[in-house]
Design a protein around this motif. Structure first.
Motif, mmCIF file in Angstrom:
data_model
loop_
_atom_site.group_PDB
_atom_site.id
_atom_site.type_symbol
_atom_site.label_atom_id
_atom_site.label_comp_id
_atom_site.label_asym_id
_atom_site.label_seq_id
_atom_site.Cartn_x
_atom_site.Cartn_y
_atom_site.Cartn_z
ATOM 1 N N LEU A 219 -5.806 0.949 6.881
ATOM 2 C CA LEU A 219 -5.175 -0.110 6.101
ATOM 3 C C LEU A 219 -5.972 -0.348 4.824
ATOM 4 O O LEU A 219 -7.147 -0.717 4.873
ATOM 5 N N TRP A 220 -5.312 -0.118 3.671
ATOM 6 C CA TRP A 220 -5.934 -0.341 2.372
ATOM 7 C C TRP A 220 -5.150 -1.413 1.626
ATOM 8 O O TRP A 220 -3.921 -1.384 1.608
ATOM 9 N N GLN A 221 -5.862 -2.336 0.997
ATOM 10 C CA GLN A 221 -5.235 -3.380 0.199
ATOM 11 C C GLN A 221 -5.698 -3.253 -1.248
ATOM 12 O O GLN A 221 -6.897 -3.315 -1.533
ATOM 13 N N SER B 273 -5.722 -4.834 -4.907
ATOM 14 C CA SER B 273 -5.563 -6.131 -5.556
ATOM 15 C C SER B 273 -5.685 -5.974 -7.071
ATOM 16 O O SER B 273 -6.650 -5.371 -7.564
ATOM 17 N N THR C 66 -0.223 -3.011 -0.298
ATOM 18 C CA THR C 66 -0.886 -2.658 0.959
ATOM 19 C C THR C 66 -0.401 -1.282 1.382
ATOM 20 O O THR C 66 0.813 -1.023 1.377
ATOM 21 N N GLY D 220 4.470 -3.864 -1.491
ATOM 22 C CA GLY D 220 3.827 -4.679 -2.510
ATOM 23 C C GLY D 220 4.669 -4.823 -3.747
ATOM 24 O O GLY D 220 5.895 -4.639 -3.721
#
Length: 307
Positions: free
Chosen positions: A55-57, A59, A75, A94
């Motif tokens: 899981l990569w977010q 920003s 995400t 996203g």
């Protein structure tokens, strides 16, 4: 865990294949990447990455990809494993905003890359897939199934100031793009084309066993003023191809124009025109009509106007 094998190396047989565990954050400032195998040039990248295994977010990401400036917050799941061939699917959700999006370049960036198991493959060489020549009708019919690569699942809100097709530009685009692996849905579509406002929904299958299924649409189109002769010129004689990047010039058209997409698609459109200018100085006002297209057949359930 183990790092994925290099792109030009085979996975050793018999070794454990424990996934790489990633935890923490990475911040990139004004970073640049070149991915020759996809013809991708990414520069001015600013992003904060929150990593939790698969899981990569992302920003407040921003940068320039092949001269297309973008902003994003998203995400992703299994993105690294998907890109390195370790997982069959990856999901992205996203918000994305792009100043200018060129469909022909997007297809090129997302095309399948050569297998790393083939002799002579080099990650620094450009992919040159051998494809049989296809007419524009075939390109239009298969554009939907080729635009998004297999296994890439999407649920994103897209904002685009200019979406460049071969001969046409869709401006002020807002749309939600969803792909569940079998069907693409373009929901809450809003934009401007040929001087008119377009709203509605489009969908098409991405099942490789049904690659020529046409796009299905439900649209509402409004023109304040429409010149009939100019509109027919768009449909019969498209404008010259939109200016392409230097690398793409002189290589021929590989994507259909909007007229080919409309002729290949099926669906329903409700059209309203405040003022329709006809030849010989004639005109109509308060025009409303419904168009229903199936294959080569067009139905006109109603047409109302004042004159």
């Amino acid at each position: 865990g183990l790092l994925p094998p290099r792109a030009n190396r085979l996975q050793p047989i018999g070794l454990p294949t424990k996934s790489l565990s990633l935890r923490g954050t990475v911040t990139l400032r004004d970073a640049s990447f070149v991915l020759p195998v996809r013809g991708a040039d990414l520069s001015g990248l600013n992003v904060r990455l929150g990593l939790q295994d698969s899981l990569w977010q992302l920003s407040n990401a921003s940068g320039v990809l092949n001269e297309m400036r973008f902003r994003a917050s998203a995400t992703t799941i299994y993105l690294l494993d998907y890109l390195t061939g370790q997982h069959a699917t990856a999901s992205i959700s996203g918000q994305f905003a792009v100043d200018e999006l060129r469909v022909a370049q997007l297809r090129s960036l997302m095309r399948p890359v050569p297998s790393t198991n083939q002799p002579g493959f080099s990650p620094t060489s450009l992919a040159k897939p051998a494809r049989p020549m296809r007419d524009k009708a075939q390109l239009a019919a298969t554009l939907g199934s080729e635009l998004i690569p297999p296994g890439l699942l999407l649920n994103v809100d897209l904002r685009c100031q200019r979406l460049l097709l071969v001969t046409d530009t869709l401006s002020d685009l807002a749309v939600t793009v969803r792909h569940d692996g079998r069907q693409v849905h373009l929901q809450h579509l809003a934009g401007r084309i040929w001087g008119g406002d377009v709203r509605g929904h489009l969908e098409w299958p991405t099942d490789p066993e049904n690659r020529v299924a046409p796009v299905q649409y439900q649209l509402a189109v409004h023109f304040a003023t429409l010149n009939y002769q100019q509109f027919m010129a768009h449909m019969v004689r498209p404008a010259q191809p939109t200016l392409q990047p230097r690398k793409a010039r002189g290589k021929g058209t590989t994507s259909p124009a909007l007229r080919e997409l409309l002729l290949a698609a099926n669906g329903q459109a409700n059209v309203t025109i405040d003022h329709l200018q006809l030849p010989e100085e004639e005109s109509l006002d308060q025009v409303s009509m419904r168009l229903e297209k199936t294959g080569n057949t067009m139905h006109l359930p109603f047409l109302r106007f004042r004159t």
